[in-house]
Write a protein that holds these residues in place. Structure first.
Motif, short mmCIF file in Angstrom:
data_model
loop_
_atom_site.label_atom_id
_atom_site.label_comp_id
_atom_site.label_asym_id
_atom_site.label_seq_id
_atom_site.Cartn_x
_atom_site.Cartn_y
_atom_site.Cartn_z
N UNK A 139 29.85 51.54 81.47
CA UNK A 139 30.44 49.95 81.58
C UNK A 139 30.00 49.04 80.86
N UNK A 140 28.49 49.12 80.68
CA UNK A 140 27.62 47.76 79.94
C UNK A 140 27.89 48.03 78.60
N UNK A 141 28.03 49.39 77.92
CA UNK A 141 28.08 49.38 76.76
C UNK A 141 29.41 49.12 76.18
N UNK A 142 30.45 49.38 77.08
CA UNK A 142 31.86 49.14 76.42
C UNK A 142 31.67 47.65 76.52
N UNK A 143 31.35 46.88 77.46
CA UNK A 143 31.50 45.39 77.46
C UNK A 143 30.68 44.74 76.23
N UNK A 144 29.59 45.36 76.01
CA UNK A 144 28.83 45.08 74.61
C UNK A 144 29.77 45.15 73.38
N UNK A 145 30.35 46.31 73.26
CA UNK A 145 31.20 46.88 72.16
C UNK A 145 32.52 45.99 71.98
N UNK A 146 33.30 45.80 73.34
CA UNK A 146 34.39 44.92 73.32
C UNK A 146 34.15 43.51 72.93
N UNK A 147 33.02 43.16 73.53
CA UNK A 147 32.58 41.77 73.14
C UNK A 147 32.42 41.63 71.32
N UNK A 148 31.72 42.34 70.73
CA UNK A 148 31.48 42.49 69.48
C UNK A 148 32.82 42.44 68.54
N UNK A 149 33.76 43.28 69.00
CA UNK A 149 34.92 43.58 68.45
C UNK A 149 35.71 42.12 68.66
N UNK A 150 35.80 41.55 69.73
CA UNK A 150 36.42 40.27 70.12
C UNK A 150 35.92 38.90 69.21
N UNK A 151 34.47 39.13 69.21
CA UNK A 151 33.77 38.21 68.25
C UNK A 151 34.47 38.13 66.86
N UNK A 152 34.51 39.42 66.32
CA UNK A 152 35.12 39.77 65.05
C UNK A 152 36.48 39.01 64.97
N UNK A 153 37.28 39.41 65.96
CA UNK A 153 38.74 39.25 65.86
C UNK A 153 38.77 37.46 65.91
N UNK A 155 36.51 35.28 64.58
CA UNK A 155 36.02 34.86 63.28
C UNK A 155 37.52 34.93 62.47
N UNK A 156 38.08 36.22 62.50
CA UNK A 156 39.13 36.40 61.56
C UNK A 156 40.37 35.38 61.97
N UNK A 157 40.54 35.07 63.34
CA UNK A 157 41.59 34.11 63.71
C UNK A 157 41.20 32.61 63.17
N UNK A 158 39.95 32.30 63.43
CA UNK A 158 39.62 31.01 62.91
C UNK A 158 39.83 30.86 61.38
N UNK A 159 39.49 31.76 60.64
CA UNK A 159 39.73 31.92 59.13
C UNK A 159 41.01 31.65 59.10
N UNK A 160 41.94 32.37 59.69
CA UNK A 160 43.56 32.37 59.38
C UNK A 160 44.09 30.88 59.71
#
Ligand SMILES: C[S@@+](CC[C@H](N)C(=O)[O-])C[C@H]1O[C@@H](n2cnc3c(N)ncnc32)[C@H](O)[C@@H]1O
Length: 326
Positions: A139-153, A155-160
């Motif tokens: 559970x914890x590792x998924x939340x970490x990984x999902x958070x990282x992915x969402x952070x990337x998304x 950043x992309x959205x802000x750029x767009x």
């Protein structure tokens, strides 16, 4: 029906293949959310959930994951976008991912609590071989990984959006474009304020030794008990754990703001100060200068210095601060 027609309460859609609908006013509604069908056709199946998990981990380490689209649909239906939502059976942590996703998409500020037993993974399982000893670890590792992915998304959205703003700024400044630019800037601000962090708290024994009733005339046991008055802190206690325990015992929220000062902890600005490491006249003055409503200190910090303790009690009383020692 004639009455409804007379009152103009029936809406006939322009598309004649669609059904007429009854106009309802807000004050007549039992609920402000639109009802959904019990047959959810727009959401993904479990195979989608497996794919979503694999996207994060590169392997299937959990078999009963739910699709993010399903959880998002249910969240939309059952909660407002600033509420605290809970999942008592966190499993792979899909719920947390759905909450973070939804907040990013609609600018919401939902907060979540996921609960998961430290259930052991099967020693023959892929999860165990990948180093996850418990479901809670997954559970914890998924939340970490999902958070990282969402952070990337994010950043992309802000750029767009920034690109869109630039384009609009190149056009003739009309009221509409100005409004649109303002909206887009607000969107960026909201995306930048999205919080994908999380805290992990485990259910543990208290950091403080418990007082127990001594039966009969066992003086040795009584002497041991009396020692609690000198130092009630359990041998395994840590300062951080004591901060959280005292926070909860003082009725404060786990999301309270905890600020570590040199020698004490400030909770929610002026609400509470915890003094757990040392106590001197100077520290007491520094605490009083913060104008807290309440101060909790470990009694043992006064190391039998009755004068310091008496002075502290009096100074706190004069300053209108509720002072407690444990
Ligand atoms: C099917 S999984 C949840 C899957 C999750 N919705 C997802 O998408 O990943 C159910 C989890 O609930 C936990 N669980 C089962 N019984 C429980 C109980 N009585 N109290 C707390 N957790 C429990 C199990 O450890 C299991 O991981």
């Amino acid at each position: 029906m004639q009455k409804l027609l007379n009152e103009n309460r029936v809406v006939f859609p322009k598309d004649i293949t669609k059904r007429p609908m009854m106009k309802r006013f807000r004050n007549e509604l039992k609920s402000e959310v639109n009802p959904i069908s019990t047959l959810l056709t727009e959401v993904g199946m479990n195979s989608e959930a497996t794919k979503e998990f694999r996207n994060l981990f590169g392997a299937t380490l959990f078999n009963y994951s739910k699709p993010i689209s399903l959880i998002k649909t249910l969240l939309n239906q059952t909660s407002r976008n600033n509420e605290l939502v809970m999942d008592f059976f966190a499993g792979s942590g899909a719920f947390a991912q759905a909450v973070m996703d939804l907040n990013t998409a609609d600018g919401g500020n939902r907060k979540y609590i996921c609960v998961q037993l430290p259930e052991l993974t099967d020693e023959k399982s892929e999860a165990y071989k990948a180093g996850f000893n418990t479901i809670a670890d997954i559970s914890k590792e998924r939340i970490r990984r999902a958070a990282k992915k969402i952070e990337g998304e994010i950043k992309e959205e802000i750029k767009r959006i920034e690109g869109e703003i630039k384009k609009l700024q190149g056009e003739l400044p009309t009221t509409e474009t100005k409004e649109e630019i303002e909206n887009l800037k607000n969107k960026i601000e909201n995306l930048q304020s999205q919080d994908v962090g999380f805290k992990v708290l485990k259910l543990e024994d208290s950091n403080f030794k418990q007082w127990q009733q001594i039966e009969g005339k066992d003086t040795k046991a009584l002497v041991e008990q009396m020692k609690l008055f000198v130092d009630p802190v359990a041998a395994s206690a840590t300062i951080e754990n004591m901060v959280y325990e005292l926070l909860l015992k003082s009725g404060k929220n786990l999301n309270s703001r905890i600020e570590k000062k040199d020698t004490f902890y400030k909770i929610n600005d002026h609400e509470l100060v915890l003094l757990l490491e040392s106590a001197t006249k100077e520290i007491m003055e520094a605490v009083i200068a913060e104008k807290p409503l309440k101060v909790i200190a470990l009694d043992k910090l006064f190391k039998g210095n009755d004068q310091l303790k008496t002075n502290t009690v009096l100074r706190m009383r004069d300053a209108g601060v509720e002072f407690k020692t444990i």
